[in-house]
Design a protein around this motif. Sequence first.
Motif, PDB file in Angstrom:
ATOM      1  N   HIS A  68      49.197  50.275  41.683  1.00 35.62           N
ATOM      2  CA  HIS A  68      49.179  49.707  43.034  1.00 35.62           C
ATOM      3  C   HIS A  68      47.868  48.982  43.312  1.00 35.62           C
ATOM      4  CE1 HIS A  68      53.036  51.434  43.687  1.00 35.62           C
ATOM      5  NE2 HIS A  68      52.581  52.627  43.338  1.00 35.62           N
ATOM      6  N   ALA A  69      46.762  49.543  42.807  1.00 33.97           N
ATOM      7  CA  ALA A  69      45.458  48.887  42.989  1.00 33.97           C
ATOM      8  C   ALA A  69      45.443  47.539  42.265  1.00 33.97           C
ATOM      9  CB  ALA A  69      44.336  49.788  42.465  1.00 33.97           C
ATOM     10  N   VAL A  70      46.052  47.491  41.089  1.00 32.55           N
ATOM     11  CA  VAL A  70      46.100  46.243  40.306  1.00 32.55           C
ATOM     12  C   VAL A  70      46.927  45.191  41.050  1.00 32.55           C
ATOM     13  CG1 VAL A  70      47.088  45.229  38.201  1.00 32.55           C
ATOM     14  CG2 VAL A  70      45.643  47.279  38.049  1.00 32.55           C
ATOM     15  N   GLU A  71      48.074  45.592  41.578  1.00 34.47           N
ATOM     16  CA  GLU A  71      48.922  44.639  42.317  1.00 34.47           C
ATOM     17  C   GLU A  71      48.197  44.108  43.552  1.00 34.47           C
ATOM     18  OE1 GLU A  71      52.667  46.662  42.756  1.00 34.47           O
ATOM     19  OE2 GLU A  71      53.186  46.257  40.661  1.00 34.47           O
ATOM     20  N   ALA A  72      47.502  45.011  44.264  1.00 36.47           N
ATOM     21  CA  ALA A  72      46.760  44.602  45.460  1.00 36.47           C
ATOM     22  C   ALA A  72      45.612  43.661  45.092  1.00 36.47           C
ATOM     23  CB  ALA A  72      46.227  45.832  46.190  1.00 36.47           C
ATOM     24  N   ALA A  73      44.985  43.911  43.937  1.00 34.51           N
ATOM     25  CA  ALA A  73      43.842  43.093  43.517  1.00 34.51           C
ATOM     26  C   ALA A  73      44.291  41.683  43.115  1.00 34.51           C
ATOM     27  CB  ALA A  73      43.099  43.765  42.368  1.00 34.51           C
ATOM     28  N   VAL A  74      45.462  41.571  42.499  1.00 30.93           N
ATOM     29  CA  VAL A  74      45.986  40.233  42.173  1.00 30.93           C
ATOM     30  C   VAL A  74      46.254  39.479  43.473  1.00 30.93           C
ATOM     31  CG1 VAL A  74      47.985  38.960  41.262  1.00 30.93           C
ATOM     32  CG2 VAL A  74      46.920  40.749  39.886  1.00 30.93           C
ATOM     33  N   LYS A  75      46.868  40.171  44.439  1.00 19.36           N
ATOM     34  CA  LYS A  75      47.193  39.540  45.731  1.00 19.36           C
ATOM     35  C   LYS A  75      45.908  39.081  46.421  1.00 19.36           C
ATOM     36  CE  LYS A  75      50.320  40.568  49.577  1.00 19.36           C
ATOM     37  NZ  LYS A  75      49.543  40.974  50.744  1.00 19.36           N
ATOM     38  N   GLN A  76      44.899  39.951  46.431  1.00 17.72           N
ATOM     39  CA  GLN A  76      43.612  39.610  47.078  1.00 17.72           C
ATOM     40  C   GLN A  76      42.950  38.418  46.384  1.00 17.72           C
ATOM     41  OE1 GLN A  76      40.766  42.868  47.253  1.00 17.72           O
ATOM     42  NE2 GLN A  76      39.140  41.493  47.974  1.00 17.72           N
ATOM     43  N   THR A  77      42.988  38.409  45.053  1.00 14.64           N
ATOM     44  CA  THR A  77      42.384  37.306  44.287  1.00 14.64           C
ATOM     45  C   THR A  77      43.057  35.976  44.648  1.00 14.64           C
ATOM     46  OG1 THR A  77      41.850  38.803  42.462  1.00 14.64           O
ATOM     47  CG2 THR A  77      41.921  36.445  41.947  1.00 14.64           C
ATOM     48  N   VAL A  78      44.399  35.984  44.644  1.00 11.58           N
ATOM     49  CA  VAL A  78      45.146  34.752  44.935  1.00 11.58           C
ATOM     50  C   VAL A  78      44.850  34.283  46.356  1.00 11.58           C
ATOM     51  CG1 VAL A  78      47.482  33.819  45.257  1.00 11.58           C
ATOM     52  CG2 VAL A  78      46.963  35.223  43.249  1.00 11.58           C
ATOM     53  N   GLU A  79      44.831  35.231  47.302  1.00  8.51           N
ATOM     54  CA  GLU A  79      44.601  34.849  48.710  1.00  8.51           C
ATOM     55  C   GLU A  79      43.183  34.323  48.928  1.00  8.51           C
ATOM     56  OE1 GLU A  79      47.839  37.861  50.739  1.00  8.51           O
ATOM     57  OE2 GLU A  79      45.703  38.212  51.104  1.00  8.51           O
ATOM     58  N   GLU A  80      42.190  35.038  48.368  1.00  6.66           N
ATOM     59  CA  GLU A  80      40.798  34.676  48.680  1.00  6.66           C
ATOM     60  C   GLU A  80      40.253  33.542  47.807  1.00  6.66           C
ATOM     61  OE1 GLU A  80      38.164  38.017  49.232  1.00  6.66           O
ATOM     62  OE2 GLU A  80      39.735  39.161  50.237  1.00  6.66           O
ATOM     63  N   LEU A  81      40.764  33.406  46.587  1.00  6.80           N
ATOM     64  CA  LEU A  81      40.236  32.341  45.719  1.00  6.80           C
ATOM     65  C   LEU A  81      41.212  31.169  45.575  1.00  6.80           C
ATOM     66  CD1 LEU A  81      38.392  34.446  42.956  1.00  6.80           C
ATOM     67  CD2 LEU A  81      37.458  33.450  45.049  1.00  6.80           C
ATOM     68  N   GLY A  82      42.419  31.309  46.111  1.00 10.08           N
ATOM     69  CA  GLY A  82      43.327  30.165  46.198  1.00 10.08           C
ATOM     70  C   GLY A  82      44.246  29.967  45.005  1.00 10.08           C
ATOM     71  N   GLY A  83      44.533  31.011  44.246  1.00  8.03           N
ATOM     72  CA  GLY A  83      45.480  30.882  43.134  1.00  8.03           C
ATOM     73  C   GLY A  83      45.102  31.791  41.982  1.00  8.03           C
ATOM     74  N   LEU A  84      45.758  31.579  40.840  1.00  5.58           N
ATOM     75  CA  LEU A  84      45.393  32.318  39.623  1.00  5.58           C
ATOM     76  C   LEU A  84      45.800  31.494  38.405  1.00  5.58           C
ATOM     77  CD1 LEU A  84      44.257  34.850  38.275  1.00  5.58           C
ATOM     78  CD2 LEU A  84      46.558  35.829  38.308  1.00  5.58           C
ATOM     79  N   ASP A  85      44.816  31.125  37.579  1.00  6.47           N
ATOM     80  CA  ASP A  85      45.081  30.310  36.391  1.00  6.47           C
ATOM     81  C   ASP A  85      44.706  31.001  35.090  1.00  6.47           C
ATOM     82  OD1 ASP A  85      45.585  27.663  37.936  1.00  6.47           O
ATOM     83  OD2 ASP A  85      43.646  28.346  38.692  1.00  6.47           O
ATOM     84  N   ILE A  86      43.709  31.889  35.164  1.00  6.72           N
ATOM     85  CA  ILE A  86      43.132  32.498  33.950  1.00  6.72           C
ATOM     86  C   ILE A  86      42.956  33.991  34.213  1.00  6.72           C
ATOM     87  CG2 ILE A  86      41.033  32.617  32.511  1.00  6.72           C
ATOM     88  CD1 ILE A  86      40.520  29.630  33.615  1.00  6.72           C
ATOM     89  N   ALA A  87      43.337  34.836  33.249  1.00  4.83           N
ATOM     90  CA  ALA A  87      43.082  36.276  33.404  1.00  4.83           C
ATOM     91  C   ALA A  87      42.571  36.831  32.082  1.00  4.83           C
ATOM     92  CB  ALA A  87      44.346  37.001  33.831  1.00  4.83           C
TER      93      ALA A  87
END
Length: 250
Positions: A68-87
């Motif tokens: 659950h922490a991982v799912e929340a962290a992906v959501k927070q990353t996308v919201e605050e940094l504007g997307g996700l391209d590299i992990a």
Amino acid sequence: DYQLKGKVAIVTGGVSGIGLAVAELLADSGAAVAVWDLKADAVEKTAEALRKKGVKSIGIALNVTDEHAVEAAVKQTVEELGGLDIAVNNAGIGGPSAASGDYPVEGWKNVIDVNLNSVFLCQRAQIQAMRSAGKGGSIINMASILGQVGFGNSSAYAAAKHGVVGLTQTAAWEHAADKIRINAVGPGFIATPLLDKMDPKVKQALESKHALGRLGTPDEVAALVAWLASADASFATGTYYAIDGGYLAQ
Ligand code: NAD
């Protein structure tokens, strides 16, 4: 400069050793970076240092084994940094040192949880975010030379890293159509805090197992990771990339 301006990256285990070098190089190449780690103080400090390089950066304190922490962290990353391209799924531990016949059961479960299950959980949530944005992406999972061969008194670590390679190869096929490239990086022994607990004599003996006669540096691994993250690596997927000073060559 790996030309990552406009890209958003996650680096797990990003406050120390290889992860820190990766976070710094991605930021130097223009990417916004979310630094994920167990250590709450350190994630804030690292993000602050990256912001001084002129990129957006946030620190997220979490345990990568917590779904659950991982799912929340992906959501927070996308919201605050504007997307996700590299992990870059890099967080990991060494675990107990014991022969397989005597290996502590709880220690085994913990190493598999931190070094393998976490990569599955992080990658799963990252793929879902990348797929729904429809722009593809690049996922780099930190394996090891011990994802290809064994090593005395480290059965859980070697089993977990072999698992990371299998997961990477499989996921690359499954998500190629989503334009997500997925690769594993296999460092030889690298001078980081992970090796601090190792007997100096053992460390010295390890140097001679590398053709180059020394341990690697975190920056030498980060360069490969940044290349895999970049558009230059557009034909690279489903592969284990050794960066091991020749360890596996004989
Ligand atoms: P390190 O100990 O310097 O850094 C690991 C980071 O991961 C730490 O900041 C730690 O807090 C974090 N971490 C550990 N467990 C976590 C958890 N459950 N949740 C969130 N964060 C967690 O180690 P390193 O040497 O930089 O290793 C990084 C990766 O590279 C690991 O996956 C390791 O197995 C791999 N690796 C290291 C070497 C080496 O010789 N150092 C060789 C091959 C592969």
